[in-house]
Design a protein around this motif. Structure first.
Motif, PDB file in Angstrom:
ATOM      1  N   PHE A 188     -37.215 -66.490 -55.839  1.00 47.62           N
ATOM      2  CA  PHE A 188     -37.192 -65.034 -55.997  1.00 47.62           C
ATOM      3  C   PHE A 188     -36.188 -64.649 -57.083  1.00 47.62           C
ATOM      4  CE2 PHE A 188     -39.035 -65.680 -51.910  1.00 47.62           C
ATOM      5  CZ  PHE A 188     -39.936 -64.639 -51.771  1.00 47.62           C
ATOM      6  N   PHE A 189     -36.507 -63.611 -57.818  1.00 52.24           N
ATOM      7  CA  PHE A 189     -35.603 -63.100 -58.845  1.00 52.24           C
ATOM      8  C   PHE A 189     -34.377 -62.469 -58.189  1.00 52.24           C
ATOM      9  CE2 PHE A 189     -39.711 -62.815 -61.183  1.00 52.24           C
ATOM     10  CZ  PHE A 189     -39.380 -63.664 -62.234  1.00 52.24           C
ATOM     11  N   ASN A 190     -33.231 -62.654 -58.829  1.00 49.33           N
ATOM     12  CA  ASN A 190     -31.962 -62.037 -58.436  1.00 49.33           C
ATOM     13  C   ASN A 190     -31.506 -62.405 -57.033  1.00 49.33           C
ATOM     14  OD1 ASN A 190     -31.788 -60.678 -60.978  1.00 49.33           O
ATOM     15  ND2 ASN A 190     -33.349 -59.283 -60.208  1.00 49.33           N
ATOM     16  N   VAL A 191     -31.890 -63.591 -56.567  1.00 54.57           N
ATOM     17  CA  VAL A 191     -31.418 -64.126 -55.295  1.00 54.57           C
ATOM     18  C   VAL A 191     -30.516 -65.305 -55.611  1.00 54.57           C
ATOM     19  CG1 VAL A 191     -32.123 -65.329 -53.181  1.00 54.57           C
ATOM     20  CG2 VAL A 191     -33.439 -63.371 -53.985  1.00 54.57           C
ATOM     21  N   LYS A 192     -29.397 -65.413 -54.888  1.00 53.45           N
ATOM     22  CA  LYS A 192     -28.449 -66.489 -55.107  1.00 53.45           C
ATOM     23  C   LYS A 192     -28.930 -67.755 -54.408  1.00 53.45           C
ATOM     24  CE  LYS A 192     -24.323 -64.464 -55.116  1.00 53.45           C
ATOM     25  NZ  LYS A 192     -23.047 -64.045 -54.600  1.00 53.45           N
ATOM     26  N   TYR A 193     -29.030 -68.846 -55.160  1.00 55.46           N
ATOM     27  CA  TYR A 193     -29.365 -70.158 -54.612  1.00 55.46           C
ATOM     28  C   TYR A 193     -28.133 -71.032 -54.755  1.00 55.46           C
ATOM     29  CZ  TYR A 193     -34.166 -68.567 -54.688  1.00 55.46           C
ATOM     30  OH  TYR A 193     -35.313 -67.858 -54.471  1.00 55.46           O
ATOM     31  N   ARG A 202     -35.081 -62.995 -65.271  1.00 56.68           N
ATOM     32  CA  ARG A 202     -36.221 -63.073 -66.209  1.00 56.68           C
ATOM     33  C   ARG A 202     -35.849 -63.878 -67.459  1.00 56.68           C
ATOM     34  NH1 ARG A 202     -41.180 -61.046 -64.279  1.00 56.68           N
ATOM     35  NH2 ARG A 202     -40.646 -59.628 -62.607  1.00 56.68           N
ATOM     36  N   ASP A 203     -34.628 -63.702 -67.944  1.00 56.22           N
ATOM     37  CA  ASP A 203     -34.179 -64.465 -69.117  1.00 56.22           C
ATOM     38  C   ASP A 203     -34.118 -65.958 -68.799  1.00 56.22           C
ATOM     39  OD1 ASP A 203     -33.961 -62.193 -70.665  1.00 56.22           O
ATOM     40  OD2 ASP A 203     -31.809 -61.955 -70.304  1.00 56.22           O
ATOM     41  N   LEU A 204     -33.620 -66.293 -67.612  1.00 57.70           N
ATOM     42  CA  LEU A 204     -33.560 -67.693 -67.214  1.00 57.70           C
ATOM     43  C   LEU A 204     -34.968 -68.260 -67.055  1.00 57.70           C
ATOM     44  CD1 LEU A 204     -31.837 -70.121 -66.506  1.00 57.70           C
ATOM     45  CD2 LEU A 204     -31.766 -69.307 -64.145  1.00 57.70           C
ATOM     46  N   GLY A 221     -44.567 -62.538 -60.509  1.00 53.89           N
ATOM     47  CA  GLY A 221     -44.651 -61.215 -59.906  1.00 53.89           C
ATOM     48  C   GLY A 221     -43.399 -60.406 -60.198  1.00 53.89           C
ATOM     49  N   THR A 222     -43.280 -59.271 -59.572  1.00 54.98           N
ATOM     50  CA  THR A 222     -42.112 -58.425 -59.786  1.00 54.98           C
ATOM     51  C   THR A 222     -40.891 -58.949 -59.039  1.00 54.98           C
ATOM     52  OG1 THR A 222     -42.772 -56.988 -57.959  1.00 54.98           O
ATOM     53  CG2 THR A 222     -43.465 -56.342 -60.180  1.00 54.98           C
ATOM     54  N   LYS A 223     -41.122 -59.682 -57.937  1.00 55.99           N
ATOM     55  CA  LYS A 223     -40.003 -60.160 -57.128  1.00 55.99           C
ATOM     56  C   LYS A 223     -39.824 -61.672 -57.149  1.00 55.99           C
ATOM     57  CE  LYS A 223     -40.195 -56.294 -53.965  1.00 55.99           C
ATOM     58  NZ  LYS A 223     -40.262 -55.860 -52.578  1.00 55.99           N
ATOM     59  N   SER A 224     -40.864 -62.402 -57.538  1.00 55.94           N
ATOM     60  CA  SER A 224     -40.786 -63.858 -57.464  1.00 55.94           C
ATOM     61  C   SER A 224     -41.712 -64.506 -58.483  1.00 55.94           C
ATOM     62  CB  SER A 224     -41.162 -64.329 -56.058  1.00 55.94           C
ATOM     63  OG  SER A 224     -42.510 -64.003 -55.785  1.00 55.94           O
TER      64      SER A 224
END
Length: 74
Positions: A25-30, A41-43, A59-62
């Protein structure tokens, strides 16, 4: 040369010589080995530019990423 964060996600798409699919998912800390990685998105663009992984869904979230056969050698 890929960044450490990009390599983290690329490595998750392979298990030895076997290809795997991941769905981060985007912007989730792993967290892995006391290091934190956040998919942006850049990564994602950097990961795809490596040529070792392809996106089967964005998608917009993942995103769904899968390793490309024969590309798991560093």
């Amino acid at each position: 040369m890929t960044s450490e964060a990009a390599q983290f996600f690329i490595d998750r798409c392979y298990e030895g010589k076997q290809i795997r699919s991941i769905h981060p998912f985007f912007n989730v800390k792993y967290e892995f080995e006391n290091k934190k990685y956040i998919l942006t998105r850049d990564l994602l663009e950097e990961i795809l530019r490596s040529g070792k992984v392809k996106a089967t869904y964005i998608g917009t979230k993942s995103v769904n990423l899968v390793g490309i056969e024969g590309m798991n050698e560093r």
